[in-house]
Write a protein that holds these residues in place. Structure first.
Motif, PDB file in Angstrom:
ATOM      1  N   CYS A  30      -0.870 -33.904 -28.334  1.00  0.00           N
ATOM      2  CA  CYS A  30      -0.944 -35.265 -28.487  1.00  0.00           C
ATOM      3  C   CYS A  30       0.249 -36.087 -28.082  1.00  0.00           C
ATOM      4  O   CYS A  30       1.333 -35.814 -28.792  1.00  0.00           O
ATOM      5  CB  CYS A  30      -1.515 -35.543 -29.973  1.00  0.00           C
ATOM      6  SG  CYS A  30      -1.852 -37.475 -30.431  1.00  0.00           S
ATOM      7  N   HIS A  85       1.973 -41.909 -33.132  1.00  0.00           N
ATOM      8  CA  HIS A  85       1.453 -42.206 -34.611  1.00  0.00           C
ATOM      9  C   HIS A  85       1.825 -40.865 -35.180  1.00  0.00           C
ATOM     10  O   HIS A  85       2.439 -40.129 -34.702  1.00  0.00           O
ATOM     11  CB  HIS A  85      -0.024 -42.522 -34.491  1.00  0.00           C
ATOM     12  CG  HIS A  85      -0.959 -41.071 -33.942  1.00  0.00           C
ATOM     13  ND1 HIS A  85      -2.321 -41.109 -33.813  1.00  0.00           N
ATOM     14  CD2 HIS A  85      -0.389 -39.820 -33.692  1.00  0.00           C
ATOM     15  CE1 HIS A  85      -2.540 -40.025 -33.569  1.00  0.00           C
ATOM     16  NE2 HIS A  85      -1.403 -39.045 -33.078  1.00  0.00           N
ATOM     17  N   HIS A 122       0.975 -37.564 -36.296  1.00  0.00           N
ATOM     18  CA  HIS A 122      -0.030 -36.532 -36.089  1.00  0.00           C
ATOM     19  C   HIS A 122      -0.683 -35.933 -37.487  1.00  0.00           C
ATOM     20  O   HIS A 122       0.151 -35.454 -38.163  1.00  0.00           O
ATOM     21  CB  HIS A 122       0.705 -35.455 -35.173  1.00  0.00           C
ATOM     22  CG  HIS A 122       1.052 -36.017 -33.950  1.00  0.00           C
ATOM     23  ND1 HIS A 122       0.573 -36.581 -33.063  1.00  0.00           N
ATOM     24  CD2 HIS A 122       2.653 -35.721 -33.287  1.00  0.00           C
ATOM     25  CE1 HIS A 122       1.142 -37.098 -32.043  1.00  0.00           C
ATOM     26  NE2 HIS A 122       2.467 -36.528 -32.143  1.00  0.00           N
ATOM     27  N   CYS A 159      -6.005 -36.306 -34.891  1.00  0.00           N
ATOM     28  CA  CYS A 159      -5.155 -36.901 -33.878  1.00  0.00           C
ATOM     29  C   CYS A 159      -6.085 -37.607 -32.840  1.00  0.00           C
ATOM     30  O   CYS A 159      -6.045 -38.781 -32.323  1.00  0.00           O
ATOM     31  CB  CYS A 159      -4.463 -36.096 -32.997  1.00  0.00           C
ATOM     32  SG  CYS A 159      -2.653 -36.009 -33.946  1.00  0.00           S
TER      33      CYS A 159
END
Ligand SMILES: [Zn+2]
Length: 94
Positions: free
Chosen positions: A49, A53, A55, A59
């Motif tokens: 990912c 943000h 995780h 996600c």
């Protein structure tokens, strides 16, 4: 001294697939868009990912509609491995 005429094709295991969000359109992008996993090589996919943000366990959502090549049909976690498909596995046996 022998010089190989052709570089042997490297099989990466696991295949790394990155998920990120386009900064402009906010659309989820997957890189590479297409990838192959070798059943003979027992290749796995590692989902990475790249979204900006925190995780967590949700996600993204990588879903295989037409039958997953893996034991799961959906993956949602950063750094999750797809796992090998085990044809002898008995799933959901209670
Ligand atoms: Zn994430």
């Amino acid at each position: 001294m022998a010089t190989p005429s052709r570089t042997p094709r490297t099989v990466f295991n696991p295949v790394v697939v990155m998920i990120r969000t386009d900064p402009v359109t906010k659309q989820i992008e997957v890189f590479p868009e297409q990838f192959w996993v070798g059943r003979a090589e027992k290749q796995q996919v590692m989902w990475v990912c790249k979204q900006n943000h925190t995780h967590g366990s949700d996600c993204f959502r990588a879903h295989f509609d037409e039958g997953s090549p893996f034991t799961q049909s959906e993956f949602t976690e950063d750094l999750q491995l797809s796992g090998e498909r085990d044809f002898n596995a008995q799933l959901n046996k209670l």
